[in-house]
Design an enzyme around this catalytic site. Structure first.
Site, PDB file in Angstrom:
ATOM      1  N   VAL A  99      -0.375   4.901   0.163  1.00  0.00           N
ATOM      2  CA  VAL A  99      -1.494   5.845   0.216  1.00  0.00           C
ATOM      3  C   VAL A  99      -0.959   7.197   0.698  1.00  0.00           C
ATOM      4  CG1 VAL A  99      -3.735   6.320   1.309  1.00  0.00           C
ATOM      5  CG2 VAL A  99      -3.136   3.983   0.643  1.00  0.00           C
ATOM      6  N   GLY A 100      -1.413   8.245   0.033  1.00  0.00           N
ATOM      7  CA  GLY A 100      -0.932   9.589   0.393  1.00  0.00           C
ATOM      8  C   GLY A 100       0.537   9.718   0.036  1.00  0.00           C
ATOM      9  N   PHE A 145       0.850  -1.190   0.000  1.00  0.00           N
ATOM     10  CA  PHE A 145       0.000   0.000   0.000  1.00  0.00           C
ATOM     11  C   PHE A 145       0.885   1.238   0.000  1.00  0.00           C
ATOM     12  CE2 PHE A 145      -4.383  -1.427   0.699  1.00  0.00           C
ATOM     13  CZ  PHE A 145      -4.127  -2.782   0.781  1.00  0.00           C
ATOM     14  N   TYR A 169       3.030   8.218   0.952  1.00  0.00           N
ATOM     15  CA  TYR A 169       3.841   6.990   0.941  1.00  0.00           C
ATOM     16  C   TYR A 169       4.217   6.528  -0.467  1.00  0.00           C
ATOM     17  CZ  TYR A 169       3.560   6.148   5.976  1.00  0.00           C
ATOM     18  OH  TYR A 169       3.697   6.242   7.342  1.00  0.00           O
ATOM     19  N   GLY A 224      12.532  -6.059  17.503  1.00  0.00           N
ATOM     20  CA  GLY A 224      12.591  -5.469  18.844  1.00  0.00           C
ATOM     21  C   GLY A 224      12.387  -6.456  19.978  1.00  0.00           C
ATOM     22  N   GLU A 283      -1.345  -5.749  13.318  1.00  0.00           N
ATOM     23  CA  GLU A 283      -0.251  -6.548  13.878  1.00  0.00           C
ATOM     24  C   GLU A 283      -0.710  -7.306  15.123  1.00  0.00           C
ATOM     25  OE1 GLU A 283       4.066  -5.271  13.546  1.00  0.00           O
ATOM     26  OE2 GLU A 283       3.656  -4.816  15.645  1.00  0.00           O
ATOM     27  N   ASP A 318       5.174  -3.829   4.122  1.00  0.00           N
ATOM     28  CA  ASP A 318       5.180  -2.365   4.249  1.00  0.00           C
ATOM     29  C   ASP A 318       5.958  -1.786   3.078  1.00  0.00           C
ATOM     30  OD1 ASP A 318       3.858  -2.487   6.644  1.00  0.00           O
ATOM     31  OD2 ASP A 318       5.416  -1.471   7.811  1.00  0.00           O
ATOM     32  N   ILE A 319       5.548  -0.629   2.621  1.00  0.00           N
ATOM     33  CA  ILE A 319       6.228  -0.050   1.449  1.00  0.00           C
ATOM     34  C   ILE A 319       7.461   0.764   1.842  1.00  0.00           C
ATOM     35  CG2 ILE A 319       4.965   2.164   1.248  1.00  0.00           C
ATOM     36  CD1 ILE A 319       5.959  -0.212  -1.613  1.00  0.00           C
TER      37      ILE A 319
HETATM   38  C1  UD2 Z   1       4.366  -0.584  12.048  1.00  0.00           C
HETATM   39  C2  UD2 Z   1       4.484  -1.875  11.302  1.00  0.00           C
HETATM   40  C3  UD2 Z   1       3.327  -1.969  10.291  1.00  0.00           C
HETATM   41  C4  UD2 Z   1       1.979  -1.863  10.969  1.00  0.00           C
HETATM   42  C5  UD2 Z   1       1.933  -0.591  11.786  1.00  0.00           C
HETATM   43  C6  UD2 Z   1       0.686  -0.597  12.646  1.00  0.00           C
HETATM   44  C7  UD2 Z   1       6.895  -2.153  11.248  1.00  0.00           C
HETATM   45  C8  UD2 Z   1       8.122  -2.030  10.441  1.00  0.00           C
HETATM   46  N1  UD2 Z   1       5.750  -1.856  10.609  1.00  0.00           N
HETATM   47  O1  UD2 Z   1       4.658   0.393  11.054  1.00  0.00           O
HETATM   48  O2  UD2 Z   1       3.391  -3.186   9.579  1.00  0.00           O
HETATM   49  O3  UD2 Z   1       1.751  -2.986  11.780  1.00  0.00           O
HETATM   50  O4  UD2 Z   1       3.087  -0.463  12.670  1.00  0.00           O
HETATM   51  O5  UD2 Z   1       0.709   0.486  13.523  1.00  0.00           O
HETATM   52  O6  UD2 Z   1       6.941  -2.549  12.402  1.00  0.00           O
HETATM   53  N2  UD2 Z   1       0.658   3.422   4.832  1.00  0.00           N
HETATM   54  C9  UD2 Z   1       0.333   4.247   3.733  1.00  0.00           C
HETATM   55  N3  UD2 Z   1      -0.091   5.534   3.975  1.00  0.00           N
HETATM   56  C10 UD2 Z   1      -0.208   6.036   5.240  1.00  0.00           C
HETATM   57  C11 UD2 Z   1       0.118   5.205   6.327  1.00  0.00           C
HETATM   58  C12 UD2 Z   1       0.552   3.911   6.098  1.00  0.00           C
HETATM   59  O7  UD2 Z   1       0.423   3.827   2.585  1.00  0.00           O
HETATM   60  O8  UD2 Z   1      -0.583   7.205   5.373  1.00  0.00           O
HETATM   61  C13 UD2 Z   1       1.043   2.015   4.577  1.00  0.00           C
HETATM   62  C14 UD2 Z   1       2.445   1.886   4.018  1.00  0.00           C
HETATM   63  O9  UD2 Z   1       2.507   0.758   3.192  1.00  0.00           O
HETATM   64  C15 UD2 Z   1       3.279   1.670   5.266  1.00  0.00           C
HETATM   65  C16 UD2 Z   1       2.330   0.809   6.100  1.00  0.00           C
HETATM   66  O10 UD2 Z   1       1.017   1.277   5.796  1.00  0.00           O
HETATM   67  O11 UD2 Z   1       4.486   1.030   4.961  1.00  0.00           O
HETATM   68  C17 UD2 Z   1       2.570   0.852   7.604  1.00  0.00           C
HETATM   69  O12 UD2 Z   1       2.446   2.182   8.080  1.00  0.00           O
HETATM   70  P1  UD2 Z   1       3.649   2.950   8.773  1.00  0.00           P
HETATM   71  O13 UD2 Z   1       4.907   2.590   8.077  1.00  0.00           O
HETATM   72  O14 UD2 Z   1       3.302   4.360   8.897  1.00  0.00           O
HETATM   73  O15 UD2 Z   1       3.600   2.305  10.195  1.00  0.00           O
HETATM   74  P2  UD2 Z   1       4.811   1.921  11.189  1.00  0.00           P
HETATM   75  O16 UD2 Z   1       6.124   2.360  10.666  1.00  0.00           O
HETATM   76  O17 UD2 Z   1       4.456   2.341  12.572  1.00  0.00           O
END
Ligand code: UD2
Length: 369
Positions: free
Chosen positions: A135-136, A133, A138, A247, A316, A223-224
């Site tokens: 989105v926005g 994904f 990303y 972690g 998750e 995740d992207i």
């Molecule tokens: C963690 C987890 C993720 C998910 C999330 C839940 C890791 C490395 N990743 O990521 O798998 O469980 O926590 O809270 O531990 N995205 C969009 N647009 C947005 C927001 C998210 O496309 O506005 C997509 C995108 O593919 C991104 C994924 O959702 O890689 C996960 O979102 P994040 O990277 O913001 O979340 P993060 O880093 O806290």
């Protein structure tokens, strides 16, 4: 008379059985449950329910791939004449545990021979779907993810990246290897990042039902905002493969895992239970098993919403709940999702894919970290 009587009966019986046969072949497709490719499906009660729902969806047909004789997963076939080092029963890595207590492989560098494992899986010629994904904002991560994926992710295999985005015009043109392609799937924009991460479960469920079920044998959710740094190969393939969260993989007592601890949530896990803490940034498996799991996360999060609760780590948390009671068939070490935020310790001999450092407040629609 006697003779005529039996002749008539024989003729009637023949006509009856012929009509029965015709009727059966006419209705056969409606009677047999819709299924995924042969390797993916082990129907059980839950799954029959899902299949019933899928029958509602029009235009779903078995793909030609399913009929291929060569596609028999579980048979670890290898061609003759392959050159590789002889495996040992005595030597190997001693700094890590390479097996779970349910006897599934725990995959680290040095526990497999890439030549052997790729040869085995290439023989099956599987089609792999990567669901991401963007989105926005990303979409900015797409280029590096795909470019490095082409260098390191299941090289030589058939891979389709299913890019779910609200900004189709920002999907970059990247040179892809043979048998690899990009499919763009439009999804709506969101105001909350939480809605994107959880929404992934809903949209992925729909894309599997509409498209992927005819086009893939394995599926990875990723995740992207990550890049591949090194080989991520066929050793990652199994019925259900989950990655240890970097972690919490070393000496974290289970009660300290960030599982959902509120009994009101469907993702609740009591303090005295748990094997490992898995990341939701990389997970994969047979298409049918992944469909079941993605849909489970979707449905459980919907239940939570109805009950006015959101699991602490969104999908998750639901993923971890599922995997506690439906054990993965392969556990992948944190080599399969490290993070650029963290130093690489001695037991991580190779970082295969890594989460990028990002400015959460800037990139997310509603900020936050
Ligand atoms: C963690 C987890 C993720 C998910 C999330 C839940 C890791 C490395 N990743 O990521 O798998 O469980 O926590 O809270 O531990 N995205 C969009 N647009 C947005 C927001 C998210 O496309 O506005 C997509 C995108 O593919 C991104 C994924 O959702 O890689 C996960 O979102 P994040 O990277 O913001 O979340 P993060 O880093 O806290």
């Amino acid at each position: 008379m006697q003779r005529n009587f039996s002749k008539t009966h024989v003729l009637l019986a023949a006509a009856f059985f012929v009509s029965l046969g015709l009727l059966y072949s006419y209705f056969r497709d409606s009677f047999s449950p819709i299924s995924f490719c042969q390797p993916c499906i082990q129907p059980d009660n839950d799954f029959n329910e899902l299949e019933k729902e899928m029958e509602q969806i029009k235009g779903i047909k078995h793909s030609e791939h399913c009929k291929k004789d060569s596609w028999k997963i579980g048979e670890l076939l290898m061609q003759s004449g392959l050159k590789y080092a002889q495996p040992s029963t005595q030597t190997g890595r001693t700094d890590i545990n390479a097996v779970t207590n349910w006897n599934a492989p725990l995959v680290w560098e040095g526990t497999f021979d890439p030549v052997v494992i790729d040869a085995i899986y290439k023989k099956m010629d599987p089609r792999v779907a990567v669901v991401v994904f963007a989105v926005g904002k990303y979409t900015r991560f797409l280029k590096a993810f795909i470019e490095t994926g082409e260098k390191f992710f299941l090289v030589g295999f058939n891979v389709t990246y299913y890019i779910h985005t609200d900004r189709e015009n920002e999907v970059p043109k990247v040179a892809l290897g043979k048998g690899r392609k990009i499919t763009t799937v439009p999804v709506p924009s969101a105001n909350r990042w939480q809605d994107v991460v959880l929404g992934r479960m809903k949209w992925a469920t729909l894309t599997i039902e509409k498209t992927i079920r005819n086009e893939a044998d394995y599926l990875f959710m990723m995740d992207i905002d990550s890049v591949f740094y090194s080989r991520f190969g066929a050793e990652s393939l199994s019925r259900l493969s989950a990655v240890l969260h970097r972690g919490y993989y070393k000496n974290t007592p289970r009660e300290k895992f960030p599982y959902e601890r509120r009994p009101e949530s469907k993702a609740y896990i009591p303090a005295e239970e748990g094997d490992y803490y898995y990341t939701a940034a990389v997970w994969g498996g047979y298409l049918g098993d992944m469909y079941k799991l993605v849909k489970y996360c979707y449905e459980m999060s919907e239940e939570d919403t109805k009950n006015k609760i959101e699991a602490v780590w969104q999908e998750e948390s639901h993923l971890n709940k599922y995997l506690l009671y439906n054990k993965p068939t392969k556990v992948l070490s944190p080599e399969y999702l490290w993070s650029d935020y963290d130093k690489v310790p001695a037991d991580i001999k190779v970082v295969r894919i890594s989460q990028l450092v990002k400015n959460y407040a800037e990139v997310r629609p509603n900020g936050g970290n």
